[in-house]
Write an enzyme that holds these catalytic residues in place. Structure first.
Site, PDB file in Angstrom:
ATOM      1  N   ASP A 167      50.121  27.973  49.055  1.00  0.00           N
ATOM      2  CA  ASP A 167      49.161  28.645  48.152  1.00  0.00           C
ATOM      3  C   ASP A 167      47.934  28.058  46.837  1.00  0.00           C
ATOM      4  OD1 ASP A 167      48.689  30.547  46.616  1.00  0.00           O
ATOM      5  OD2 ASP A 167      50.929  31.240  46.025  1.00  0.00           O
ATOM      6  N   ARG A 210      43.661  42.565  48.705  1.00  0.00           N
ATOM      7  CA  ARG A 210      42.562  42.881  49.291  1.00  0.00           C
ATOM      8  C   ARG A 210      41.927  43.995  49.480  1.00  0.00           C
ATOM      9  NH1 ARG A 210      42.688  46.120  53.957  1.00  0.00           N
ATOM     10  NH2 ARG A 210      43.201  45.074  55.798  1.00  0.00           N
ATOM     11  N   ASN A 243      46.718  36.527  41.124  1.00  0.00           N
ATOM     12  CA  ASN A 243      47.062  35.488  42.456  1.00  0.00           C
ATOM     13  C   ASN A 243      45.483  35.724  42.864  1.00  0.00           C
ATOM     14  OD1 ASN A 243      47.465  34.831  45.407  1.00  0.00           O
ATOM     15  ND2 ASN A 243      46.100  36.360  45.783  1.00  0.00           N
ATOM     16  N   THR A 269      33.207  41.937  47.372  1.00  0.00           N
ATOM     17  CA  THR A 269      32.815  43.457  48.236  1.00  0.00           C
ATOM     18  C   THR A 269      31.589  44.436  47.381  1.00  0.00           C
ATOM     19  OG1 THR A 269      34.355  45.677  48.135  1.00  0.00           O
ATOM     20  CG2 THR A 269      34.685  43.874  46.249  1.00  0.00           C
ATOM     21  N   SER A 304      38.957  49.418  40.640  1.00  0.00           N
ATOM     22  CA  SER A 304      40.123  49.789  40.867  1.00  0.00           C
ATOM     23  C   SER A 304      40.780  48.310  40.377  1.00  0.00           C
ATOM     24  CB  SER A 304      41.140  49.634  42.796  1.00  0.00           C
ATOM     25  OG  SER A 304      40.594  48.291  43.315  1.00  0.00           O
ATOM     26  N   TYR A 327      42.609  45.958  41.876  1.00  0.00           N
ATOM     27  CA  TYR A 327      41.579  44.345  42.645  1.00  0.00           C
ATOM     28  C   TYR A 327      40.237  44.930  42.669  1.00  0.00           C
ATOM     29  CZ  TYR A 327      39.251  43.138  47.213  1.00  0.00           C
ATOM     30  OH  TYR A 327      38.177  43.396  48.239  1.00  0.00           O
ATOM     31  N   HIS A 328      39.186  45.766  42.361  1.00  0.00           N
ATOM     32  CA  HIS A 328      38.204  45.039  42.272  1.00  0.00           C
ATOM     33  C   HIS A 328      37.538  45.077  41.538  1.00  0.00           C
ATOM     34  CE1 HIS A 328      37.746  48.775  45.447  1.00  0.00           C
ATOM     35  NE2 HIS A 328      37.053  48.253  46.077  1.00  0.00           N
ATOM     36  N   LYS A 365      37.903  40.863  41.873  1.00  0.00           N
ATOM     37  CA  LYS A 365      36.378  40.511  42.130  1.00  0.00           C
ATOM     38  C   LYS A 365      35.644  40.301  41.488  1.00  0.00           C
ATOM     39  CE  LYS A 365      37.207  40.122  46.436  1.00  0.00           C
ATOM     40  NZ  LYS A 365      38.041  39.267  47.450  1.00  0.00           N
ATOM     41  N   GLN A 387      31.217  42.457  50.941  1.00  0.00           N
ATOM     42  CA  GLN A 387      30.943  43.124  51.844  1.00  0.00           C
ATOM     43  C   GLN A 387      31.416  44.607  51.987  1.00  0.00           C
ATOM     44  OE1 GLN A 387      32.971  41.605  55.498  1.00  0.00           O
ATOM     45  NE2 GLN A 387      34.354  42.214  54.603  1.00  0.00           N
ATOM     46  N   ASN A 391      39.090  52.757  61.010  1.00  0.00           N
ATOM     47  CA  ASN A 391      39.870  51.976  61.897  1.00  0.00           C
ATOM     48  C   ASN A 391      41.337  53.442  61.418  1.00  0.00           C
ATOM     49  OD1 ASN A 391      38.733  49.632  62.007  1.00  0.00           O
ATOM     50  ND2 ASN A 391      39.921  48.935  60.899  1.00  0.00           N
ATOM     51  N   TYR A 424      39.860  62.438  52.062  1.00  0.00           N
ATOM     52  CA  TYR A 424      40.541  62.362  50.705  1.00  0.00           C
ATOM     53  C   TYR A 424      39.524  63.083  49.828  1.00  0.00           C
ATOM     54  CZ  TYR A 424      43.476  58.320  51.071  1.00  0.00           C
ATOM     55  OH  TYR A 424      44.424  57.853  52.281  1.00  0.00           O
ATOM     56  N   ARG A 471      42.556  58.932  44.649  1.00  0.00           N
ATOM     57  CA  ARG A 471      41.586  58.042  43.814  1.00  0.00           C
ATOM     58  C   ARG A 471      41.534  58.661  42.647  1.00  0.00           C
ATOM     59  NH1 ARG A 471      40.211  52.933  47.947  1.00  0.00           N
ATOM     60  NH2 ARG A 471      41.706  53.525  49.172  1.00  0.00           N
ATOM     61  N   GLU A 495      37.846  58.521  41.818  1.00  0.00           N
ATOM     62  CA  GLU A 495      36.520  58.246  42.405  1.00  0.00           C
ATOM     63  C   GLU A 495      35.558  59.535  42.173  1.00  0.00           C
ATOM     64  OE1 GLU A 495      36.743  56.131  45.709  1.00  0.00           O
ATOM     65  OE2 GLU A 495      37.931  58.028  46.583  1.00  0.00           O
TER      66      GLU A 495
END
Length: 383
Positions: free
Chosen positions: A74, A100, A118, A144, A179, A181-182, A185, A208, A240, A255, A326, A328
């Site tokens: 880690d 991610r 993390n 991102t 979020s 998460y974002h 970043k 990305q 996907n 959504y 979400r 958004e």
């Protein structure tokens, strides 16, 4: 070049490690294998069967004669990271090693805290390790496009020139992450930018877009080298997910209104963008930002493309609009610049009928592995 791929057991990292190895780089993977733990936590499996990392790497060596090193641990453990850096002595580091998923970060307080600790601490450890032991090493960090949000002006590549009260300056582009998460970043980007300014490090931040596809030249060589393909509401990305839903006869889960527009790219372009960044490093002290996507689509547009491609294969594909879990904008302006990677030599794989056919057929091949209990979203931003 000696390239350390952090997070090389994951979706983008695995494809990148094989790609760089196949092109003559001396590659090692550093990974805690926690992505496999999250599958167990969520009781869901990737659509494709993924072999243990040691088996994958041995098969790669058997097929190509090329060895990829492996460090299991880690990067939030600084002493482990330091030892790996001193042993491998990388000239470039490709950093995928973060949690991610936006939905994962929004499950509850514990997952939000884990995501930020993390991601931010791991990256900060990496910056200190580079500064202390290998200051000329080029850091290629996966960011991102979600850092930018959906502003009502054009999205530039990392920086924007502003005139205010008669004065002008070029500043980091304002961020409106969607979020926890974002947000992590964005914190990473600020920390890396700061480290480049004060220590003279060299770094490329690749913002990305949403990645689709599963096959690269390398991952398609053997069943043991196959890449993961996530379809669940936590880790599955839009195109996907739609292809897998079409393959099993489930309505495509759009959504809200479906007007959410984002940048997208093929996994084959992801690995090529990484190679371009590695082969063309940033200058000492430079925090270079490249927007890494090839096309822009709304979620609704993608659903209709999959619907048409599915019909051509004899599938009955319906589209279902769900209440958006979400927070958004569902209809908005979105125009992002992406010229720098094209200038470096990227020749994009654009989304085509043949690519959709390939992805749908791939999903049909493994559709018996789908657990329909994980199709619908379970995480709500306002919960």
């Amino acid at each position: 070049m000696r390239v350390l791929v952090i997070g090389g057991d994951g979706y983008c990292g695995w494809a990148t490690a094989l790609y760089l190895s196949n092109r003559g780089h001396d590659v090692a993977i550093l990974d805690s294998l926690i992505r496999r733990h999250w599958d167990a936590e969520l009781c869901v499996e990737t659509l494709t069967p993924i072999a243990p990392i040691q088996h994958r790497l041995q098969r790669w060596q058997d097929l190509t004669g090329k060895k990829i090193g492996l460090y299991i641990g880690d990067i939030c453990n600084y002493h482990f990271l330091e030892r790996a850096m001193l042993e491998f002595q990388p000239e470039a580091i490709v950093h995928f090693g973060e949690q991610r998923s936006a939905p994962y970060s929004m499950i509850d307080r514990e997952h939000a805290v884990f995501t930020q600790v993390n991601n931010v601490v791991g990256t900060l450890n990496l910056l200190y390790a580079i500064h202390t032991h290998n200051p000329d090493c080029h850091l290629v960090k996966l960011g991102t496009m979600g850092e930018y949000g959906t502003p009502n002006i054009d999205i530039e590549e990392g920086y924007i020139t502003i005139e205010h009260n008669g004065r002008k300056d070029t500043l980091p582009y304002p961020k409106q992450p969607g979020s926890f998460y974002h947000l992590s970043k964005v914190h990473d980007s600020h920390n890396i930018h700061f480290a480049c300014r004060i220590w003279g490090l060299r770094a490329t931040d690749l913002n990305q877009g949403v990645v689709y596809g599963v096959l690269t030249e390398e991952t398609g060589m053997d069943e043991l080298l196959i890449n993961r393909l996530d379809y669940d509401g936590i880790f599955g990305t839009a195109l996907n997910r739609f292809c897998i839903q079409a393959a099993i006869g489930h309505p495509l889960t759009v959504y809200g209104k479906g007007g959410q527009t984002r940048g997208f790219l093929d996994i084959r372009d992801t690995v090529r963008c990484i190679e371009l960044a590695v082969n063309n490093p940033a200058a000492p002290g430079e925090f270079r930002v490249l927007n890494q996507f090839t096309e822009q689509f709304s979620v609704g547009d993608l659903a209709h493309k999959v619907q048409e491609a599915g019909k051509a294969l004899g599938l009955k594909v319906e589209i279902q609009h769900l209440e958006n879990p979400r927070v958004e904008k569902e209809e908005h302006y979105f125009n992002a610049k992406n010229t720098k990677l094209l200038d470096l030599g990227l020749q994009p794989h654009y989304l085509s009928d043949s690519l959709l056919d390939s992805l749908l057929n791939f999903a049909i091949k493994y559709k018996d592995r789908v657990d329909v209990n994980h199709i619908l979203p379970k995480v709500k931003w306002r919960a």
